[in-house]
Design a protein around this motif. Structure first.
Motif, PDB file in Angstrom:
ATOM      1  N   SER A 138      77.009 105.694 117.306  1.00 24.48           N
ATOM      2  CA  SER A 138      78.233 106.027 117.801  1.00 24.48           C
ATOM      3  C   SER A 138      79.201 106.478 116.631  1.00 24.48           C
ATOM      4  O   SER A 138      80.339 106.990 116.922  1.00 24.48           O
ATOM      5  CB  SER A 138      78.948 105.157 118.492  1.00 24.48           C
ATOM      6  OG  SER A 138      79.102 103.964 118.016  1.00 24.48           O
ATOM      7  N   GLY A 139      79.010 105.878 115.459  1.00 21.09           N
ATOM      8  CA  GLY A 139      79.658 106.170 114.340  1.00 21.09           C
ATOM      9  C   GLY A 139      80.910 105.407 113.928  1.00 21.09           C
ATOM     10  O   GLY A 139      81.730 105.716 113.114  1.00 21.09           O
ATOM     11  N   ILE A 140      80.911 104.241 114.694  1.00 20.45           N
ATOM     12  CA  ILE A 140      81.890 103.374 114.588  1.00 20.45           C
ATOM     13  C   ILE A 140      82.356 102.917 113.060  1.00 20.45           C
ATOM     14  O   ILE A 140      83.185 102.538 112.410  1.00 20.45           O
ATOM     15  CB  ILE A 140      81.766 101.942 115.365  1.00 20.45           C
ATOM     16  CG1 ILE A 140      80.303 101.242 115.192  1.00 20.45           C
ATOM     17  CG2 ILE A 140      81.881 102.598 116.794  1.00 20.45           C
ATOM     18  CD1 ILE A 140      80.186  99.868 115.750  1.00 20.45           C
ATOM     19  N   ILE A 141      81.036 102.684 112.119  1.00 24.07           N
ATOM     20  CA  ILE A 141      81.041 102.175 110.860  1.00 24.07           C
ATOM     21  C   ILE A 141      81.575 103.665 110.069  1.00 24.07           C
ATOM     22  O   ILE A 141      82.617 103.128 109.345  1.00 24.07           O
ATOM     23  CB  ILE A 141      79.741 101.784 110.223  1.00 24.07           C
ATOM     24  CG1 ILE A 141      79.160 100.479 111.127  1.00 24.07           C
ATOM     25  CG2 ILE A 141      79.753 101.439 108.968  1.00 24.07           C
ATOM     26  CD1 ILE A 141      77.950 100.014 110.672  1.00 24.07           C
ATOM     27  N   ALA A 155      75.551 113.557 118.136  1.00 21.82           N
ATOM     28  CA  ALA A 155      76.869 114.257 118.767  1.00 21.82           C
ATOM     29  C   ALA A 155      77.927 113.416 119.201  1.00 21.82           C
ATOM     30  O   ALA A 155      79.043 113.665 119.018  1.00 21.82           O
ATOM     31  CB  ALA A 155      76.074 114.837 120.006  1.00 21.82           C
ATOM     32  N   CYS A 156      77.656 112.132 119.415  1.00 27.40           N
ATOM     33  CA  CYS A 156      78.482 111.102 119.706  1.00 27.40           C
ATOM     34  C   CYS A 156      79.335 110.627 118.547  1.00 27.40           C
ATOM     35  O   CYS A 156      80.634 110.446 118.557  1.00 27.40           O
ATOM     36  CB  CYS A 156      77.807 109.908 120.387  1.00 27.40           C
ATOM     37  SG  CYS A 156      78.948 108.412 120.917  1.00 27.40           S
ATOM     38  N   ALA A 157      78.693 110.316 117.630  1.00 27.73           N
ATOM     39  CA  ALA A 157      79.312 110.159 116.397  1.00 27.73           C
ATOM     40  C   ALA A 157      80.493 111.207 115.736  1.00 27.73           C
ATOM     41  O   ALA A 157      81.414 110.965 115.451  1.00 27.73           O
ATOM     42  CB  ALA A 157      78.627 109.827 115.207  1.00 27.73           C
ATOM     43  N   LYS A 158      79.855 112.657 115.857  1.00 26.95           N
ATOM     44  CA  LYS A 158      80.665 113.690 115.560  1.00 26.95           C
ATOM     45  C   LYS A 158      81.903 113.508 116.418  1.00 26.95           C
ATOM     46  O   LYS A 158      83.147 114.023 116.051  1.00 26.95           O
ATOM     47  CB  LYS A 158      79.883 114.810 115.509  1.00 26.95           C
ATOM     48  CG  LYS A 158      78.901 114.944 114.443  1.00 26.95           C
ATOM     49  CD  LYS A 158      77.905 116.502 114.506  1.00 26.95           C
ATOM     50  CE  LYS A 158      76.967 116.351 113.454  1.00 26.95           C
ATOM     51  NZ  LYS A 158      76.044 117.674 113.720  1.00 26.95           N
ATOM     52  N   ILE A 209      76.187  99.932 122.237  1.00 27.94           N
ATOM     53  CA  ILE A 209      77.427  99.448 122.612  1.00 27.94           C
ATOM     54  C   ILE A 209      78.261  98.721 121.297  1.00 27.94           C
ATOM     55  O   ILE A 209      77.548  97.658 120.989  1.00 27.94           O
ATOM     56  CB  ILE A 209      77.664  98.724 123.811  1.00 27.94           C
ATOM     57  CG1 ILE A 209      77.068  99.214 125.083  1.00 27.94           C
ATOM     58  CG2 ILE A 209      78.878  98.255 123.977  1.00 27.94           C
ATOM     59  CD1 ILE A 209      76.861  98.535 126.179  1.00 27.94           C
ATOM     60  N   PRO A 210      79.153  99.285 120.790  1.00 29.07           N
ATOM     61  CA  PRO A 210      79.888  98.407 119.632  1.00 29.07           C
ATOM     62  C   PRO A 210      80.135  97.217 119.783  1.00 29.07           C
ATOM     63  O   PRO A 210      80.547  96.488 120.999  1.00 29.07           O
ATOM     64  CB  PRO A 210      81.176  99.470 119.405  1.00 29.07           C
ATOM     65  CG  PRO A 210      80.933 100.769 119.932  1.00 29.07           C
ATOM     66  CD  PRO A 210      79.976 100.502 121.043  1.00 29.07           C
ATOM     67  N   VAL A 233      81.491 106.284 123.970  1.00 32.26           N
ATOM     68  CA  VAL A 233      80.210 105.583 123.948  1.00 32.26           C
ATOM     69  C   VAL A 233      79.359 106.231 124.933  1.00 32.26           C
ATOM     70  O   VAL A 233      79.886 106.489 126.024  1.00 32.26           O
ATOM     71  CB  VAL A 233      80.198 103.864 124.280  1.00 32.26           C
ATOM     72  CG1 VAL A 233      78.793 103.286 124.327  1.00 32.26           C
ATOM     73  CG2 VAL A 233      81.170 103.393 123.101  1.00 32.26           C
ATOM     74  N   THR A 234      77.922 106.334 124.569  1.00 35.74           N
ATOM     75  CA  THR A 234      77.200 107.047 125.753  1.00 35.74           C
ATOM     76  C   THR A 234      75.798 106.210 125.634  1.00 35.74           C
ATOM     77  O   THR A 234      75.604 105.386 124.694  1.00 35.74           O
ATOM     78  CB  THR A 234      76.533 108.418 125.129  1.00 35.74           C
ATOM     79  OG1 THR A 234      75.881 108.658 124.297  1.00 35.74           O
ATOM     80  CG2 THR A 234      77.858 109.460 124.967  1.00 35.74           C
TER      81      THR A 234
END
Length: 282
Positions: free
Chosen positions: A123-126, A150-153, A92-93, A86-87
């Protein structure tokens, strides 16, 4: 020399003003400084810490005393039993969003191809969670923010899921033609005058991922309207929204012709996700 017990007790006192979970916060930050799990703290409460360990902990503690969220300090947060990077560029998830995962998994076949797009992935959590749980699915994920992508990747790489295609796009704008079985989104849905924006973690989170015009409904409207042309016959749209937006979101879905429109409640019993099915006209 100070023991773990003493250091934690002092930290809890200093955090009680800014946090409702002062002990948990202190333990997480101390574990981060020590590179240990929380079970270590309980087993070694009387163990003395070295000055450099205390100094590292105090640097983290100062950030939390200023209100900075734990997830942004440690750079990680758990979601669906997985750790995610997380950035400050992403939301925030939250546990509430796990409802989207639960509902999606009930729709996605376990061993057949299924075309999915996660709009505003952050963040790509889903996308990453669905990819990990349904390895046969074909998944795309979008975000308008390059930093968020970039965070999701990074999270996709962390969890070894390679079947996600990432796109920098405002919703569907830069997505190649094609239809999906499932369109899923946790879009901005907070009004710009919402008092909660000045409270807690929201003060530190990216406003572009939180605020939407038209009483928080603008992005939901855009997604629902465009999704009509991007869903396969019988496909589903799932959208997370505010606890007080159930009726408005249902009205948007129904006005556009979605069928089986219903709203699902989160762990707190609040209306949190509305779903609808697209059926083409004969």
């Amino acid at each position: 020399m100070q023991s773990i017990k003493t250091v934690l007790a002092d930290a809890v006192k200093s955090l009680e003003i800014v946090s409702d979970s002062a002990l948990l916060d202190a333990e997480i930050l101390l574990c981060n400084a020590l590179g240990k799990e929380r079970t270590y703290l309980r087993a070694w409460l009387d163990k003395d810490l070295h000055p450099e360990q205390i100094a590292a902990f105090n640097l983290l503690l100062q950030q939390r005393q200023q209100g900075k969220p734990i997830a942004y300090i440690t750079g990680k947060r758990e979601f669906w039993s997985r750790d995610f990077q997380v950035t400050p560029d992403v939301l925030i998830p939250r546990p509430d969003t796990e409802l989207l995962i639960e509902l999606s998994l009930a729709l996605i076949p376990a061993s057949q191809p299924y075309k999915i797009i996660d709009l505003g992935t952050g963040s790509g959590i889903i996308a990453v969670t669905l990819a990990a749980e349904r390895p046969h699915a074909h998944i795309r994920a979008t975000d308008i923010s390059a930093a968020a992508l970039a965070c999701a990747k990074a999270n996709a790489a962390k969890h070894n899921v390679e079947h996600i295609k990432f796109h920098q796009s405002s919703w569907f704008d830069s997505i190649p033609d094609g239809k999906f079985n499932l369109i899923i989104s946790n879009p901005p849905y907070v009004t710009e005058d919402d008092e909660h924006l000045q409270q807690g973690n929201l003060r530190f989170e990216p406003l572009t991922a939180l605020i939407s015009a038209q009483q928080g409904l603008s992005d939901i409207k855009t997604i629902a309207e465009t999704a009509c042309n991007r869903l396969e016959n019988g496909g589903y749209l799932l959208v997370e929204h505010g606890y007080n937006q159930r009726e408005d979101v249902q009205n948007i879905f129904r006005a556009l012709g979605y069928q089986q429109v219903q709203t699902h409640t989160d762990l707190s019993g609040q209306p949190r996700v509305t779903s609808g099915q697209y059926l083409s006209q004969p």
